[in-house]
Design a protein around this motif. Structure first.
Motif, PDB file in Angstrom:
ATOM      1  N   PRO A  42      -1.121   9.868  -9.537  1.00 31.66           N
ATOM      2  CA  PRO A  42      -1.900   9.144 -10.578  1.00 31.66           C
ATOM      3  C   PRO A  42      -3.380   9.424 -10.003  1.00 31.66           C
ATOM      4  O   PRO A  42      -4.363   8.909 -11.724  1.00 31.66           O
ATOM      5  N   GLN A 100      -2.120   1.655  -7.187  1.00 30.55           N
ATOM      6  CA  GLN A 100      -0.632   1.134  -8.083  1.00 30.55           C
ATOM      7  C   GLN A 100      -0.339   0.293  -6.425  1.00 30.55           C
ATOM      8  O   GLN A 100      -1.056   0.187  -5.690  1.00 30.55           O
ATOM      9  N   ASN A 102       3.292  -0.047  -4.298  1.00 29.38           N
ATOM     10  CA  ASN A 102       4.034   1.071  -4.019  1.00 29.38           C
ATOM     11  C   ASN A 102       4.938   0.508  -2.980  1.00 29.38           C
ATOM     12  O   ASN A 102       4.907  -0.562  -2.310  1.00 29.38           O
ATOM     13  N   GLY A 117       6.744   3.051  -6.002  1.00 32.76           N
ATOM     14  CA  GLY A 117       5.515   2.382  -7.004  1.00 32.76           C
ATOM     15  C   GLY A 117       4.814   3.258  -8.109  1.00 32.76           C
ATOM     16  O   GLY A 117       5.292   3.731  -8.973  1.00 32.76           O
ATOM     17  N   ALA A 118       4.282   2.002  -8.637  1.00 28.80           N
ATOM     18  CA  ALA A 118       3.162   1.353 -10.143  1.00 28.80           C
ATOM     19  C   ALA A 118       2.545   1.659 -10.553  1.00 28.80           C
ATOM     20  O   ALA A 118       2.156   0.821  -9.642  1.00 28.80           O
ATOM     21  N   GLY A 119       1.860   1.253 -11.356  1.00 30.71           N
ATOM     22  CA  GLY A 119       0.072   1.141 -10.727  1.00 30.71           C
ATOM     23  C   GLY A 119      -0.229   1.829 -12.778  1.00 30.71           C
ATOM     24  O   GLY A 119       0.447   1.870 -13.401  1.00 30.71           O
ATOM     25  N   GLY A 142      -0.710   4.573 -17.952  1.00 31.06           N
ATOM     26  CA  GLY A 142       0.368   3.687 -16.457  1.00 31.06           C
ATOM     27  C   GLY A 142       0.773   4.993 -15.723  1.00 31.06           C
ATOM     28  O   GLY A 142       0.917   6.147 -16.245  1.00 31.06           O
ATOM     29  N   THR A 143       1.028   4.760 -14.925  1.00 33.90           N
ATOM     30  CA  THR A 143       1.853   5.387 -13.341  1.00 33.90           C
ATOM     31  C   THR A 143       2.367   5.327 -12.729  1.00 33.90           C
ATOM     32  O   THR A 143       2.819   4.103 -12.499  1.00 33.90           O
ATOM     33  N   ALA A 144       3.654   6.083 -12.300  1.00 32.33           N
ATOM     34  CA  ALA A 144       4.414   5.687 -11.484  1.00 32.33           C
ATOM     35  C   ALA A 144       4.520   6.489 -10.707  1.00 32.33           C
ATOM     36  O   ALA A 144       4.031   8.071 -10.371  1.00 32.33           O
ATOM     37  N   SER A 145       5.414   6.069  -9.041  1.00 32.65           N
ATOM     38  CA  SER A 145       5.083   7.902  -8.092  1.00 32.65           C
ATOM     39  C   SER A 145       6.528   7.441  -7.593  1.00 32.65           C
ATOM     40  O   SER A 145       7.010   6.750  -6.942  1.00 32.65           O
ATOM     41  N   THR A 164       5.426  11.938 -10.187  1.00 30.37           N
ATOM     42  CA  THR A 164       4.177  10.801 -10.406  1.00 30.37           C
ATOM     43  C   THR A 164       4.428  11.360 -12.016  1.00 30.37           C
ATOM     44  O   THR A 164       3.228  11.665 -12.525  1.00 30.37           O
TER      45      THR A 164
END
Length: 184
Positions: A42, A100, A102, A117-119, A142-145, A164
């Motif tokens: 991220p 994020q 998570n 996770g998301a953020g 936007g991000t995810a993991s 990610t």
């Protein structure tokens, strides 16, 4: 922009405080906090992060906040006094702020865990990253993991590796991240 960043950080700490109060036990157990450096992920290129659990174990809900940087090749047209023009390309570096929420899955005594996770990641200025095409520059991603984490339950050296994806202007860019740090 400063108000958005301040609001997000304030919300992060308020949620953390409420979660600790409702957990019942104010005592701290090892493994709740991680500090790590991450390549990719991220933070986009490189970031230093702190990850904190909202309860008294190294598993469950938590959040991360970091500071990093990213770079992009920026093009602009320069018009000369004689009517001609040329394209100037320069490398632009910006600060990034990955945030994020998570959840870490795993068994209580096992160092093998999985993070979902998301953020969002906030950039210092709008940049074109990952060729989002058609002048799709952004400073908000936007991000995810989805990451494997090896983190001892009682603290110590930790590392992480995973998928990610980055989301901006209607595009999802597959991406990866890897990090090393210390869990305490």
């Amino acid at each position: 922009m400063k108000k958005i960043i301040s609001g997000i950080l304030a919300l992060f700490f308020v949620v953390n405080t409420i979660a600790q109060e409702t957990a019942g036990s104010p005592q701290k157990s090892p493994g709740q906090t991680s500090f790590y450096a991450e390549v990719g992920g991220p933070g986009l290129v490189f970031s230093a992060n702190i990850d904190k659990r909202f309860n008294t174990t190294h598993l469950g809900w938590g959040g991360r906040a970091g500071i990093g940087f990213a770079s992009s090749l920026e093009e602009r047209t320069v018009v000369q006094p004689n009517g001609g023009s040329y394209t100037l390309r320069e490398d632009v570096s910006i600060l990034t702020l990955p945030l994020q929420v998570n959840y870490i899955f795993g068994k209580g005594d096992s160092p093998h865990t999985f993070e979902v996770g998301a953020g969002i990641t906030i950039g210092g200025k709008k940049i074109e990253i990952f060729n989002f095409y058609d002048d799709r520059r952004s400073n908000l991603f936007g991000t995810a993991s989805f990451m494997y984490r090896r983190q001892p339950a009682d603290g110590g050296f930790t590392w992480r590796l995973g998928f990610t994806p980055i989301i901006a202007k209607g595009y999802i860019q597959p991406f990866a991240g890897a990090g090393v740090g210390y869990n305490f």
